[in-house]
Enzyme design. Sequence first.
Site, PDB file in Angstrom:
ATOM      1  N   ARG A 100     -28.800 -49.015 -22.191  1.00  0.00           N
ATOM      2  CA  ARG A 100     -28.427 -48.632 -23.560  1.00  0.00           C
ATOM      3  C   ARG A 100     -29.724 -48.478 -24.336  1.00  0.00           C
ATOM      4  O   ARG A 100     -30.517 -49.415 -24.431  1.00  0.00           O
ATOM      5  CB  ARG A 100     -27.551 -49.716 -24.206  1.00  0.00           C
ATOM      6  CG  ARG A 100     -27.454 -49.568 -25.717  1.00  0.00           C
ATOM      7  CD  ARG A 100     -26.401 -50.459 -26.333  1.00  0.00           C
ATOM      8  NE  ARG A 100     -25.074 -49.999 -25.990  1.00  0.00           N
ATOM      9  CZ  ARG A 100     -23.962 -50.393 -26.620  1.00  0.00           C
ATOM     10  NH1 ARG A 100     -24.029 -51.239 -27.632  1.00  0.00           N
ATOM     11  NH2 ARG A 100     -22.790 -49.939 -26.242  1.00  0.00           N
ATOM     12  N   HIS A 127     -21.886 -41.709 -25.337  1.00  0.00           N
ATOM     13  CA  HIS A 127     -21.414 -43.033 -24.897  1.00  0.00           C
ATOM     14  C   HIS A 127     -20.336 -42.800 -23.823  1.00  0.00           C
ATOM     15  O   HIS A 127     -19.155 -43.049 -24.045  1.00  0.00           O
ATOM     16  CB  HIS A 127     -20.858 -43.796 -26.107  1.00  0.00           C
ATOM     17  CG  HIS A 127     -20.670 -45.261 -25.870  1.00  0.00           C
ATOM     18  ND1 HIS A 127     -21.018 -45.892 -24.691  1.00  0.00           N
ATOM     19  CD2 HIS A 127     -20.164 -46.247 -26.678  1.00  0.00           C
ATOM     20  CE1 HIS A 127     -20.742 -47.176 -24.779  1.00  0.00           C
ATOM     21  NE2 HIS A 127     -20.224 -47.420 -25.971  1.00  0.00           N
ATOM     22  N   GLN A 130     -17.700 -45.620 -22.596  1.00  0.00           N
ATOM     23  CA  GLN A 130     -16.627 -45.879 -23.555  1.00  0.00           C
ATOM     24  C   GLN A 130     -15.515 -44.846 -23.386  1.00  0.00           C
ATOM     25  O   GLN A 130     -14.324 -45.183 -23.378  1.00  0.00           O
ATOM     26  CB  GLN A 130     -17.193 -45.824 -24.982  1.00  0.00           C
ATOM     27  CG  GLN A 130     -16.147 -46.031 -26.061  1.00  0.00           C
ATOM     28  CD  GLN A 130     -15.546 -47.428 -26.052  1.00  0.00           C
ATOM     29  OE1 GLN A 130     -16.280 -48.410 -26.071  1.00  0.00           O
ATOM     30  NE2 GLN A 130     -14.234 -47.532 -26.019  1.00  0.00           N
ATOM     31  N   ASP A 222     -14.790 -43.990 -35.410  1.00  0.00           N
ATOM     32  CA  ASP A 222     -15.928 -44.862 -35.075  1.00  0.00           C
ATOM     33  C   ASP A 222     -16.687 -45.112 -36.385  1.00  0.00           C
ATOM     34  O   ASP A 222     -16.439 -44.425 -37.390  1.00  0.00           O
ATOM     35  CB  ASP A 222     -16.818 -44.146 -34.030  1.00  0.00           C
ATOM     36  CG  ASP A 222     -18.033 -44.953 -33.618  1.00  0.00           C
ATOM     37  OD1 ASP A 222     -18.025 -46.191 -33.772  1.00  0.00           O
ATOM     38  OD2 ASP A 222     -19.019 -44.343 -33.139  1.00  0.00           O
ATOM     39  N   CYS A 261     -13.507 -47.372 -30.813  1.00  0.00           N
ATOM     40  CA  CYS A 261     -14.345 -47.923 -29.733  1.00  0.00           C
ATOM     41  C   CYS A 261     -14.856 -49.320 -30.062  1.00  0.00           C
ATOM     42  O   CYS A 261     -15.279 -50.036 -29.162  1.00  0.00           O
ATOM     43  CB  CYS A 261     -15.508 -46.983 -29.445  1.00  0.00           C
ATOM     44  SG  CYS A 261     -16.538 -46.658 -30.886  1.00  0.00           S
ATOM     45  N   ARG A 289     -12.919 -51.231 -20.541  1.00  0.00           N
ATOM     46  CA  ARG A 289     -14.341 -51.041 -20.230  1.00  0.00           C
ATOM     47  C   ARG A 289     -14.674 -51.757 -18.922  1.00  0.00           C
ATOM     48  O   ARG A 289     -15.339 -51.211 -18.042  1.00  0.00           O
ATOM     49  CB  ARG A 289     -15.226 -51.605 -21.361  1.00  0.00           C
ATOM     50  CG  ARG A 289     -15.129 -50.880 -22.697  1.00  0.00           C
ATOM     51  CD  ARG A 289     -15.760 -49.507 -22.645  1.00  0.00           C
ATOM     52  NE  ARG A 289     -17.155 -49.544 -22.243  1.00  0.00           N
ATOM     53  CZ  ARG A 289     -18.188 -49.799 -23.052  1.00  0.00           C
ATOM     54  NH1 ARG A 289     -17.965 -49.996 -24.339  1.00  0.00           N
ATOM     55  NH2 ARG A 289     -19.429 -49.815 -22.600  1.00  0.00           N
TER      56      ARG A 289
HETATM   57  N1  NVA Z   1     -21.560 -44.833 -32.783  1.00  0.00           N
HETATM   58  C1  NVA Z   1     -21.737 -46.256 -32.564  1.00  0.00           C
HETATM   59  C2  NVA Z   1     -20.986 -46.690 -31.349  1.00  0.00           C
HETATM   60  C3  NVA Z   1     -21.034 -48.170 -31.089  1.00  0.00           C
HETATM   61  C4  NVA Z   1     -20.323 -48.550 -29.842  1.00  0.00           C
HETATM   62  C5  NVA Z   1     -23.206 -46.559 -32.448  1.00  0.00           C
HETATM   63  O1  NVA Z   1     -23.930 -45.822 -31.774  1.00  0.00           O
HETATM   64  O2  NVA Z   1     -23.653 -47.547 -33.047  1.00  0.00           O
HETATM   65  N1   CP Z   2     -17.925 -50.129 -27.900  1.00  0.00           N
HETATM   66  C1   CP Z   2     -19.096 -50.665 -27.555  1.00  0.00           C
HETATM   67  O1   CP Z   2     -19.894 -50.069 -26.817  1.00  0.00           O
HETATM   68  O2   CP Z   2     -19.312 -51.896 -28.036  1.00  0.00           O
HETATM   69  P1   CP Z   2     -20.660 -52.737 -27.997  1.00  0.00           P
HETATM   70  O3   CP Z   2     -21.643 -52.059 -28.909  1.00  0.00           O
HETATM   71  O4   CP Z   2     -20.285 -54.108 -28.469  1.00  0.00           O
HETATM   72  O5   CP Z   2     -21.188 -52.773 -26.596  1.00  0.00           O
END
Ligand code: NVA
Ligand code: CP
Length: 304
Positions: A100, A127, A130, A222, A261, A289
Amino acid sequence: MPRSFVSFTDLTKEEVLQIIEYGKKLKKDKFLDQSLKGKSIGLIFMKQSTRTRLSFEVGVYQMGGQPIYISASSTQISRGEDIKDTARVMGRYLDGIVIRTFSHKEVEDLANYSGIPVINALTDYQHPCQVLADLMTITEVFGTLENKKIAYVGDGNNMANTLLLAAALMGMDISVATPPNYEPNGKAVLQAVEIAKQTGSKIEITNDPKKAVLEADVLYTDVWVSMGQEGDKDKKKLFEGFTINKDLVLLAKPEAVVMHCLPAHKGEEISEDVFEQYSDVIFNQAENRLHVQKALMSFLFKNQ
Ligand code: NVA
Ligand code: CP
């Protein structure tokens, strides 16, 4: 080079369906797949996470493997070591990498240079894990992905980009409604439109949330401010009218469900009552997940 899952479209439609079906099997029998026995999987996190970290760590353990959590500040990457060099070192110790980070290109480089399979656990662009869990959840709710329409309302972020690509690949219809200047990434839109020509998926990008949710089976949202974008202080004011609330839900199909999500900012992208009404679906997304990522890891890491 081994297969990786960097972009959602790295899988074919058939492979996505196969991974979802296997995920459902693993949901019933958590120790069924022991294909990671003797394997070490690196989990690199350059951003915060609750669900992704836990589901991958638990998943690798349940499959008999060793998860190694590597946080941003604890590696030489944070002191400027080249991602290409990091990749070549990691490829010599590990059997697979989950990462990530901010830059999508960094994940592509890791996949290109490490010589081992790499899974994208969120970038600023996509992502994909997800969305695999989301599609699994949609099949649990409706029994199929066929003839289903997703309406995404909110920020044109990594989730919007990935849902567009996934819907196009799977032949689903999708409408994405964002405020002006917050539309999804142009490259993702163009790729989705190109794929849709083959699969028959209908794609709409609009600034009108009410239009987007018409005939929708799934309403999706989201956060308005993603990780790394906290500096955009005035952004939230522009999102008035983009909250998924009761009024918006009423415009969709009567059997429609609401998905998120997580993490959620209730009162912003979703109202608290709608969140609670659909919390079963939302927390199933989170649970799935674990199951679908185990199926994905089996698919990618098994033969390492
Ligand atoms: N769009 C959000 C998704 C978190 C799972 C982010 O990138 O922070
Ligand atoms: N939805 C998701 O990826 O959650 P986290 O940021 O907690 O991993």
